[in-house]
Structure formats: structure tokens, C-alpha cells
Design a protein around this motif. Structure first.
Motif, PDB file in Angstrom:
ATOM      1  N   ARG A 280       0.601  -1.066   0.009  1.00  0.00           N
ATOM      2  CA  ARG A 280       0.138   0.302   0.072  1.00  0.00           C
ATOM      3  C   ARG A 280       0.678   1.100   0.446  1.00  0.00           C
ATOM      4  O   ARG A 280       0.827   2.203  -0.537  1.00  0.00           O
ATOM      5  CB  ARG A 280      -1.013  -0.193   1.225  1.00  0.00           C
ATOM      6  N   GLN A 281       1.477   0.828   0.772  1.00  0.00           N
ATOM      7  CA  GLN A 281       2.596   2.629   0.643  1.00  0.00           C
ATOM      8  C   GLN A 281       3.259   2.492  -0.445  1.00  0.00           C
ATOM      9  O   GLN A 281       3.446   4.182  -1.282  1.00  0.00           O
ATOM     10  CB  GLN A 281       3.990   2.018   1.344  1.00  0.00           C
ATOM     11  N   GLN A 282       4.064   1.420  -1.328  1.00  0.00           N
ATOM     12  CA  GLN A 282       4.236   1.506  -3.084  1.00  0.00           C
ATOM     13  C   GLN A 282       2.949   1.676  -3.478  1.00  0.00           C
ATOM     14  O   GLN A 282       3.563   3.089  -4.273  1.00  0.00           O
ATOM     15  CB  GLN A 282       4.738   0.190  -3.398  1.00  0.00           C
ATOM     16  N   ILE A 283       2.239   1.396  -3.762  1.00  0.00           N
ATOM     17  CA  ILE A 283       0.930   1.489  -4.422  1.00  0.00           C
ATOM     18  C   ILE A 283       0.787   3.990  -4.433  1.00  0.00           C
ATOM     19  O   ILE A 283       0.781   4.360  -5.378  1.00  0.00           O
ATOM     20  CB  ILE A 283      -0.385   1.673  -4.365  1.00  0.00           C
ATOM     21  N   ALA A 284       0.958   4.111  -3.169  1.00  0.00           N
ATOM     22  CA  ALA A 284       0.186   5.871  -2.645  1.00  0.00           C
ATOM     23  C   ALA A 284       1.452   6.311  -3.359  1.00  0.00           C
ATOM     24  O   ALA A 284       1.024   7.023  -4.582  1.00  0.00           O
ATOM     25  CB  ALA A 284       0.716   5.778  -1.050  1.00  0.00           C
ATOM     26  N   GLU A 285       2.943   6.129  -3.391  1.00  0.00           N
ATOM     27  CA  GLU A 285       4.471   6.610  -3.551  1.00  0.00           C
ATOM     28  C   GLU A 285       4.165   7.084  -5.672  1.00  0.00           C
ATOM     29  O   GLU A 285       4.093   7.658  -5.610  1.00  0.00           O
ATOM     30  CB  GLU A 285       5.623   5.917  -3.084  1.00  0.00           C
ATOM     31  N   VAL A 286       3.632   5.347  -5.539  1.00  0.00           N
ATOM     32  CA  VAL A 286       3.288   5.394  -7.384  1.00  0.00           C
ATOM     33  C   VAL A 286       2.800   6.416  -8.466  1.00  0.00           C
ATOM     34  O   VAL A 286       2.809   7.198  -8.663  1.00  0.00           O
ATOM     35  CB  VAL A 286       3.957   4.152  -7.365  1.00  0.00           C
ATOM     36  N   TYR A 287       1.487   5.907  -7.434  1.00  0.00           N
ATOM     37  CA  TYR A 287       0.157   6.738  -7.788  1.00  0.00           C
ATOM     38  C   TYR A 287       0.877   9.014  -8.049  1.00  0.00           C
ATOM     39  O   TYR A 287       0.656   8.820  -8.653  1.00  0.00           O
ATOM     40  CB  TYR A 287      -1.101   7.098  -6.378  1.00  0.00           C
ATOM     41  N   CYS A 288       1.601   8.609  -6.710  1.00  0.00           N
ATOM     42  CA  CYS A 288       1.628  10.267  -6.132  1.00  0.00           C
ATOM     43  C   CYS A 288       2.405  10.938  -7.507  1.00  0.00           C
ATOM     44  O   CYS A 288       2.883  12.111  -7.686  1.00  0.00           O
ATOM     45  CB  CYS A 288       2.279  10.839  -4.508  1.00  0.00           C
ATOM     46  N   ARG A 289       3.896  10.415  -7.367  1.00  0.00           N
ATOM     47  CA  ARG A 289       5.042  10.719  -8.131  1.00  0.00           C
ATOM     48  C   ARG A 289       4.165  10.859 -10.066  1.00  0.00           C
ATOM     49  O   ARG A 289       4.354  11.430 -10.650  1.00  0.00           O
ATOM     50  CB  ARG A 289       5.878   9.582  -8.485  1.00  0.00           C
TER      51      ARG A 289
END
Length: 965
Positions: A280-289
């Protein structure tokens, strides 16, 4: 005055007459509408008449009028007004309304989204939307409980004569042909209480489709099931009845808060479904980038000197015998393998091996048994190596491209391996030309790169392939996070992910730092099915674009109707297709291709090995007459180093029971000598290994190798037991005039593409979700009724299957409440309520729970059947007298007593049940020294044992010609 009074009276009379007329008209309209809706054309394909529906309503009413027995009163009646649950339905096959794609004999378009795969909805994969749909249906169900229904309650006392008349009338029904599966009490607005014999308001659950003219799911309004026409919808992601629910988005926890507001519905859905906090942390980071514009390149440089796509024409005379090239190319074969089919991999290796070439093997991280076998294989040859690293690659995942790029980098770094071409192969590939022919061809075109393009409108390919969507892989899943733009400046291409590329281009892909390569690696790191597009796009836009040949030298067995069933939705938020296995009837296709081809796929020995035998004989000549194991195939499914935790409790229970069956057979060979213990054994420990055994492409059973102590010698021996399943399917006697049904079977892991149960032998425990499958012959549209009966004669489920004239298979998984009661179950197939055929299947009680001997409290939970003996929300008890299925309280009491068994008593119960379904055919000694039992043959001398000779798959030293085969 009098005139005025008369006028008022006349007006009142007119109004009264008008009201009466309108009332009569309204009643007539309602009556006509009520019955005409039963015969609407919206819910059928063949124009079947409505009399069948009305007649069935009469039958259902007869059920409701039949008095309850004392046993039926023991069952739970579900509360009225509870929302119906939407259950998963997997159509076995469907007929597209669109024109079928004309497939050439040598069709090789291995793109994951074929031309005729248009009707799949890739728009919603989120738990949030699925939950919303479920709530919407629940709301509709709650709102419809006040509607009028047909057959909602009993009317007067039941009369046997009337019941028989209703039943005889129902036999005149005309069958429909839409392949629907209809659950009783749903289509006609019947409640559980009404079917069981009581009254109540109408309630229904979804009506499912089992195949036919397009995948459809019909959802009648619960309150108007008998009066409203059924409506057909495109298939939506089904809400599983048993699933782990992800935490709501508001409850998600991160190590660091997201750097942006996550508002996209697809990203929110991915976050709600991801299993781990890290994902979930990685998904959030990819989405924001991506939202900040820092993830994707906006523009990429194109270096190709020509406009459009290169079209190099290469030719090859299949019948010509050319001399060996002066400087033959050397090939680096990249074997990408997973699973447990070691013998098939070794057979492929034998067919492509030559001392002049190189073999680099990557084994999936989850395939430890195969990895051990490949390490042993590589130890025998200096030009074979296994990657020191392993990845868990998934279908459509970015990990597959990462694996290829890492492997290519490794091969370039191996200075002692001077190779000219890179070829990727899987265990499902097999050559259809010899190595010499392949080397001669590639030596002629050594500067070319062979890669297959999709060959269609590029914009449509981008849309269907999902290249304009952002994906991210974690938790072994490809999550869809939203839209994105294709970079400007380049032409995006794609097709098959099986290719042959020369050393120069591979070096460019790995080592070039130019704008094209670096940006394409960025772009495809977040792309669905990247291996099907990355190399195509880089090649077409690179300085090497003129070396592109639109042919990957393969032939692939595409069957769009069977291969495109969204079978990968559990690992990727998209729909795709997969090729089918070749069969012997496909052999002529290998000789009829109009382009150069050297490999074919897919082959699977557990589905059909004969086609591989035929190809092998064509390429290398047949094996000598009498070669052992030529028609046999063995596939390992458990090996002791894997550990028992790699098995399910159901598997562990069965394998122990099979081993005990072998020991009983060995003891039976003593022919009644009570004082002779030489063939009597005591079981020791867990199984050593388990193999599937096939002969002439027919499943023959399980081979279980296990330890046991000989009671005469007190020595530990290793034995191997062969158990074979019994056949239970039988037609009714006397035979029914209904002849379309050919076979029926119950199992799990149904493979709709290859039309078989992957759970060979159908080992099932109380927590399984069994599927009912029927195979049909050609004939007119028919309606068949399927009835599931548990070991205590409780009718667990019943539904109709509406079978089209062209249907070959139908399957359906009734949403049964777990746990299923252990024992022998019965499945009956009826036509117009007359028996056609039946089969039996076993739900085995478990001797192990969480890989340990089961405790009494766990046994009581797992072996007592569902709560209040209710398998579904509706009850079918009223059908027992109709179907002549007697119910005895003694059966229930015996089942309840068995439910609490543990230890040796439980094993005896399990062994008795397993012996009804399986028979111990033979047992042999697997140890190096002779067995203490003189009648046991050494396993290596038997034709069936997994230790018996198998020359076709055995690898050995290369001959003087550099080949193994």
C-alpha cells in the motif's frame, strides 16, 4: 331543479361506471402483463414458449403444498427480507455476437487481447465498486420484498393425485437454449419457506449463466421475479462469498503519509485490496509521483532512420537440404520455467541441446522442487547454467520484463559464452524443426531480429493492451492505478513476448544510455504485459529498426472461445487470453505454415503427451519397439524437501490414507497366514513423495512413496503405493430418452480452457468449493435439472441448466455454505424431473488440521456440516418426496457421532470412505535393498512406479554429434 338533480345522478352514475371500467381494465392489464412477462423474449435465445415457465410455477406451488416432515423442521429457515448475495459464475464457453475472427492455419498473434475479444469490461476491478454493486442489489432486494410473486405460499392441503398431475404436466415443457443455471426459488420468486412447504414473502438470489449466447447474468427483482422480464447485463467482477476483506481506506496505515491526495477510484480500489502495508505504501508513492508528473516520460527520442515499420521479407524452403553454414551461429537459449513438470522440461532440453549452444535457466522463486532438479541438470553440462537469483514472475507483470533484462545482462557478462542469438522458451514450448535447420536459417539472417507484432490498428492495440493505463506490481499482483499518456515522439508497438534477438540488439537494450532505451525502461516498469511491447517498441524506434522481421518463428495454438476467459483476474486488474494446448489432431498444422516456423506452443504432458511423442518421432525418429514408459507420464506434486506445509490439510489427509491402503494391500498378500508378519507394516511419518501417473493420456491415479516399519524385521522400508480412482458416473436404468448428456463430474480447480479439473482425482475436504461439470453431445436445446444431495440425504442445491444446441460443456459452482458434511455425496441430473444420470463424489473428513493431527474441537467444527444443516439460504426439503430421496434421523445422528472422532477412530472412518472411491492397485519396494516382504517387487522393475525407467525424459551425456536426442 328536478333536471339538475337528474343531471347530478347521471354524472355520478357515469363516474361510477367509468371507475368500474377502469378497474376492470387495470385488472385485465395486470393479468395479461403478469403472464406475458413470463414469456418475454428478453430472457431466452431460442424463442421457447412461456408454457414451460408457467408449468414449472405449478410444480413449485406443488412443492409448497407438500407437508413438511419432522426432519425438515430441524432445518434453519433464513430470515425474510435478507438481501440476496451475488455469487461468482464462470461461463464455460460463450458465443460472441460479433463476427468471428478468421484465424489462419499458421496464426501466431500471441497478443493478450485478440481481435475478437471485444466484450470484456476492464473498467472495474475494485473492491469498493464491487461492494457498491452488492449494496445496490441488496437495496433492490429489500425494496422488492413487497412485490407480488407466484407460488408464494401453500393453498390448502396437499393431494398426491394433484401432485402427480402437476408433475406429468411439467414433463411436457419445451427446453430453452440459453445455457442458464437457474436456482429454484429465484426465477419464479419462490421463497425458501414456500419451497419447503410454508408461506412467506417472495425472495430471490441472482440467476447465473453457465454458457450460451454471450456471457450474461440475469438479476430479477426479488419482489417481482415472476412478473418482470429478466434483464441481461455485461459480466461484472463477482463478489466472492468467501474472501479476506481488506481494511477500509480510512483505516489504512502507512509508514509515511501519502505525499498527495489519493482521489482516483482505481488507486483507491488498489489500496483497499492490497494485502500488505508495504505494498500500500508503494502504491501511494507511485500514484503521487505520477500525479506530480515525475514518473512517466512525456517525450522520447526516435532514432530509426525510416518512417513507419520495417518489413523485411525472409524466406525459407522447408523441403530444401542446405549445406552447413561456413560460420554457424551460436544460440543462447533462455529457459523460463515454473511448476513441477520436470520430465517435460528435460524432454524439451533433450530436443534443443547441442554442445555448440548455451542454456541459461530461470526457475520461478515459488518452484523449489523444479529448481533443485534444474541445478542437478546443469551440473551435468558445462554449457548449462541456472540463474543465481530468482524472481516470482506473474502473468502480465512487470517482473517478467525485469527477469528478461537481468538474464540478458548476465549473458552479456559471460565472456566465455560467445553467442549470436537470444531465444526465450518456456516448458510449454517444443521444437518443430531440428537445431540444424534453425542454425542454418539464423546463419542466413544473422543480422535480423525476429519479433511478432500485433498486426492491427495501433490505437486499438494500445487501448486493448492497456498501454494507456498506469500499473504497478507488488504482492504478486498487477494493480491498475489510473490513466496515463503515451510518450510523444515514438511509435508504440507490441505483440508476442516470445522472440529471437541478435547479440547486437540485446547489447543495445541492456547497455545503451540513450534517451529511447532509458525512457522506455521507465515507461514499461509501470506497464501491463511489458514483455509483449517493450522490445517491439525499442526495436521499431531504435537505430536497429531495419533489422526487424515481423515473425518470431513460432506457431501458437489459439482458441479464442476457450482461451479468453479473464482467468488471470486474481493476479492482474485486466482481462487477457492464453493459448490452448496442442493435441494430436493439430499435427498437420506444423507442416502447413506459410512462413518459417521452428517452435510451437503450448504443450502440456499432463493434458496430452501423444502430440509430443509424435513430434519427437518426426524430428528424431521413433524410440525402439518396447521402449519402457513411452506412453506413460509422471509428474511430481510433492517432494519431502518441500515440507508438509507445502500441502493442504486435504492433501495430507488423502496421502496418509493412500499410504495406509498400500500397507493393507501388502498385508493382504499373505493370503490369510496369521502368524506371518513379513508383509505387515506400521506406517511411519509423512509421505516421501507424491506423483501423478498418466498412461496413454488417461489419469491413472496417485503414486505415494512413504516409510513403514516391517513388523517381521523391525526395519524401516520405503514403499510406493499406486491408488486408482473408481468411476461413479452412470446413466439411469432404464435409460432415459434424453441422450445429450455424456458425462457429469464434481471437482475443484476447473480449467475451462482445457476443460478438465486440475485437481486430478478431485481430492476434496469440508472447506472446498466444488464445481459441477457436464459434458454434452450435439442435439436440440434442452433443459436439465441438477440436484446435489449430501451424505444424510439433505438436498444441498438444485438448479436448471439451459443447454444450447452447440454447447459441449457447462459448469457451475453452487454457493454452498461451509463446511460441507463429510461423506459420499450424490449429484443427479434430471430431464423434466425424470432421472437421466447420477454420479457420486467424496468429501473427506480431515485427519490433519494446520498440518497437525486434528483435535476434537476442530473436528467438530469441520465435520458437522453447515450451521443448522443449511447449505443455502433457501431450503429444498420439499423436493425430497418428489425425488424419492428418503431422509432418516438415524443418518443425521450417525453423522453427528462421526463428527467428533479423532485419532485411530477417525483414521478408520477416513480409510473406509476413501476405500469407496479409491483402490490400491499395487505396492512396490522403493529402497535400495530387498524388502522384508518377499512378494513386493522392486519399484525400478515395475512399469508404473515413478522410479521405473523413462528413457524419453532421461538426460545423459552428449553423443559424438553434440546432441542428446
Amino acid at each position: 331543479m328536478v333536471g339538475s338533480l337528474c343531471a347530478r345522478k347521471l354524472a355520478r352514475r357515469s363516474r361510477s361506471a367509468l371507475i368500474a371500467a377502469l378497474t376492470v381494465l387495470l385488472i385485465q392489464t395486470l393479468i395479461v402483463w403478469n403472464f406475458s412477462s413470463l414469456d418475454t423474449g428478453e430472457d431466452r435465445e431460442d424463442g421457447g414458449n412461456g408454457r414451460e415457465k408457467r408449468d414449472r410455477i405449478g410444480i413449485n406451488k406443488a412443492y409448497s403444498e407438500y407437508p413438511k416432515s419432522g426432519f425438515q423442521r430441524r432445518h434453519h429457515q433464513p430470515p425474510l427480507g435478507k438481501a440476496a448475495v451475488r455469487h461468482k459464475q464462470q461461463p464455460d464457453g460463450y458465443h460472441s455476437h460479433r463476427p468471428k475472427e478468421k484465424v489462419r492455419v499458421d496464426s501466431n498473434n500471441e497478443n493478450s487481447v485478440p481481435k475478437d475479444f471485444e466484450t470484456i469490461d476492464n473498467s472495474n476491478f475494485g473492491a469498493a465498486r464491487a461492494q457498491t454493486q452488492s449494496q445496490r442489489h441488496a437495496a433492490g432486494g429489500a425494496a422488492g420484498t413487497g412485490g407480488a410473486g407466484v407460488g408464494g405460499g401453500g393453498a390448502g392441503s396437499s393431494k398426491r393425485k394433484q401432485l402427480l398431475l402437476e408433475r406429468a404436466h411439467a414433463q411436457q415443457n419445451l427446453a430453452k437454449g440459453s445455457n442458464e443455471v437457474i436456482q429454484y426459488g429465484q426465477k419464479y420468486g419462490m421463497t425458501a419457506a414456500a419451497i419447503g412447504g410454508g408461506g412467506g414473502r417472495n425472495r430471490s438470489a441472482p440467476l447465473h449463466v453457465a454458457g450460451g449466447a454471450g456471457p450474461r447474468t440475469t438479476r430479477p427483482n426479488p419482489g417481482h421475479a415472476a412478473t418482470q422480464p429478466h434483464r441481461h447485463h455485461r459480466p461484472q467482477p463477482a463478489v466472492q462469498t468467501r474472501r479476506t476483506v481488506a481494511p477500509p481506506l480510512a483505516e489504512l496505515r502507512y509508514d509515511q503519509p501519502p505525499k498527495c491526495e489519493i482521489s482516483g477510484k482505481e488507486a483507491i480500489s488498489a489500496l483497499s485490496r492490497a494485502k500488505t502495508k508495504e505494498c500500500r505504501q508503494q502504491i501511494a508513492e507511485v500514484y503521487c509521483r505520477h500525479k506530480e508528473g515525475k514518473l512517466m516520460p512525456e517525450k522520447v527520442t526516435r532514432y530509426c532512420p525510416i518512417e513507419g515499420k520495417a518489413n523485411v521479407n525472409v524466406q525459407w524452403d522447408e523441403d530444401s537440404v542446405e549445406s552447413a553454414p561456413a560460420v554457424p551461429v551460436r544460440i543462447a537459449f533462455m529457459l523460463v520455467v515454473h511448476g513441477r513438470a520436470t520430465r517435460q522440461v528435460q524432454r524439451l532440453f533433450k530436443a534443443i541441446y547441442h554442445t555448440s549452444h548455451f542454456y541459461y535457466i530461470h526457475v520461478d522463486m515459488r518452484s523449489n522442487y523444479l529448481h533443485r532438479e534444474m541445478l542437478a541438470l546443469a551440473a551435468q553440462y558445462p554449457n548449462v547454467r541456472v540463474t543465481t537469483w530468482r524472481m516470482s514472475t506473474i502473468w502480465g507483470g512487470a517482473s517478467l520484463l525485469s527477469m528478461y533484462l537481468q538474464a540478458m545482462a548476465d549473458l552479456l557478462a559471460m565472456k566465455d559464452w560467445a553467442w549470436d542469438f537470444f531465444i526465450n522458451l518456456s516448458a510449454a514450448d517444443y521444437p518443430i524443426r531440428t537445431n540444424d535447420q534453425l542454425v542454418a536459417f539464423l546463419s542466413k539472417y544473422r543480422d535480423m531480429n525476429f519479433i511478432k507484432s500485433h498486426g492491427r490498428d495501433n490505437a486499438r492495440f494500445i487501448r486493448k493492451q492497456g498501454l494507456d493505463r498506469l500499473f504497478f506490481e507488488c504482492d504478486t499482483h498487477m494493480w491498475r492505478l489510473g490513466d496515463r499518456k503515451i510518450p510523444e515522439g515514438v511509435s508504440v508497438d507490441g505483440g508476442s513476448d516470445w522472440f529471437l534477438m541478435n547479440h547486437v540488439f540485446v547489447d543495445y537494450v541492456i547497455n545503451s544510455q540513450d534517451d529511447l532505451v532509458t525512457n522506455m525502461k521507465r515507461f514499461y516498469a509501470y506497464t501491463l504485459l511489458p514483455a509483449e511491447s517493450f522490445f517491439h517498441t525499442v526495436l521499431e524506434n531504435s537505430p536497429h529498426c531495419e533489422s526487424m522481421v515481423d515473425n518470431n518463428l513460432r506457431i501458437t495454438n489459439w482458441n479464442r472461445k476457450l482461451g479468453c476467459k479473464c482467468q488471470y483476474k486474481h493476479i492482474v486488474d485486466w482481462c487477457g487470453c492464453s493459448p490452448n494446448d496442442f493435441k494430436p489432431s493439430d499435427l498437420p498444422r506444423f507442416q502447413q505454415t506459410t512462413r518459417p516456423t521452428f517452435f510451437a506452443r503450448k504443450f502440456e504432458a499432463s493434458v496430452n503427451q501423444e502430440i509430443v511423442n509424435q513430434l519427437d518421432a518426426f524430428l528424431f525418429g521413433g524410440f525402439p519397439q518396447g521402449t519402457p514408459g513411452l506412453r506413460a507420464y509422471w509428474e511430481n506434486i510433492f517432494d519431502e524437501p518441500d515440507g508438509v506445509r507445502s500441502l493442504t490439510d486435504t492433501q495430507l489427509t488423502h496421502y496418509h490414507a493412500f499410504a495406509r491402503m498400500g500397507l493393507s494391500r501388502a498385508a493382504g498378500s499373505l493370503q490369510g497366514e496369521p502368524s506371518d508378519n513379513s508383509c505387515r507394516y506400521f506406517a511411519m511419518g509423512n509421505p516421501v513423495s507424491v506423483h501423478l501417473y498418466f498412461l496413454s493420456d488417461e489419469f491413472q491415479g496417485y503414486l505415494v512413496r512413504h516409510h513403514a516399519t516391517n513388523l517381521a524385521t523391525s526395519k524401516l522400508e520405503t514403499l510406493e503405493t499406486w491408488v486408482m480412482p473408481r468411476k461413479f458416473f452412470k446413466f439411469s436404468h432404464p435409460p432415459n430418452s434424453f441422450t445429450r448428456l455424456q458425462h457429469a463430474e464434481i471437482g475443484t480447480d476447473w480449467d475451462a480452457k482445457e476443460r478438465l479439473f486440475r485437481n486430478f482425482g478431485n481430492l476434496m475436504g469440508p472447506s472446498e468449493e466444488p464445481v459441477g461439470m457436464q459434458r454434452w453431445g450435439k442435439g436440440p436445446n434442452v433443459t436439465a435439472t441438477v440436484v446435489w444431495v449430501d451424505p444424510t440425504n439433505v438436498i444441498a442445491a438444485t438448479y436448471d441448466i439451459l443447454v444450447d444446441a452447440g454447447s459441449e460443456f457447462t459448469h457451475y459452482r453452487p454457493p454452498l455454505n461451509a463446511p460441507l458434511r463429510p461423506g459420499m455425496w450424490t449429484l443427479r441430473v434430471l430431464h423434466h424431473w425424470n432421472p437421466v444420470a447420477e454420479t457420486r463424489f467424496l468429501i473427506t473428513p480431515l485427519t490433519h488440521h494446520r498440518h497437525q493431527p486434528i483435535r476434537k474441537e476442530d473436528a467438530l467444527k469441520l465435520h458437522n456440516g453447515p450451521a443448522k444443516n443449511s447449505y443455502m439460504e433457501q431450503s429444498f426439503h420439499g423436493l425430497n418426496p418428489i425425488l424419492n430421496i428418503p431422509v432418516h434421523l438415524g443418518q443425521v445422528e450417525a453423522a453427528e457421532q462421526h463428527a467428533g472422532l479423532t485419532g485411530p477412530e477417525l483414521e478408520r472412518w477416513v480409510d473406509g470412505l476413501v476405500a469407496e472411491v479409491w483402490s490400491a492397485v499395487d505396492v512396490c519396494s522403493a529402497g535400495p535393498s530387498p524388502s522384508g516382504c518377499p512378494v513386493l517387487q522392486a519399484c525400478r522393475n515395475t512399469p508404473w512406479s515413478s522410479l521405473s525407467p523413462d528413457p524419453k525424459s532421461r538426460v545423459g551425456p552428449a553423443g559424438s554429434d553434440g546432441r542428446i536426442r
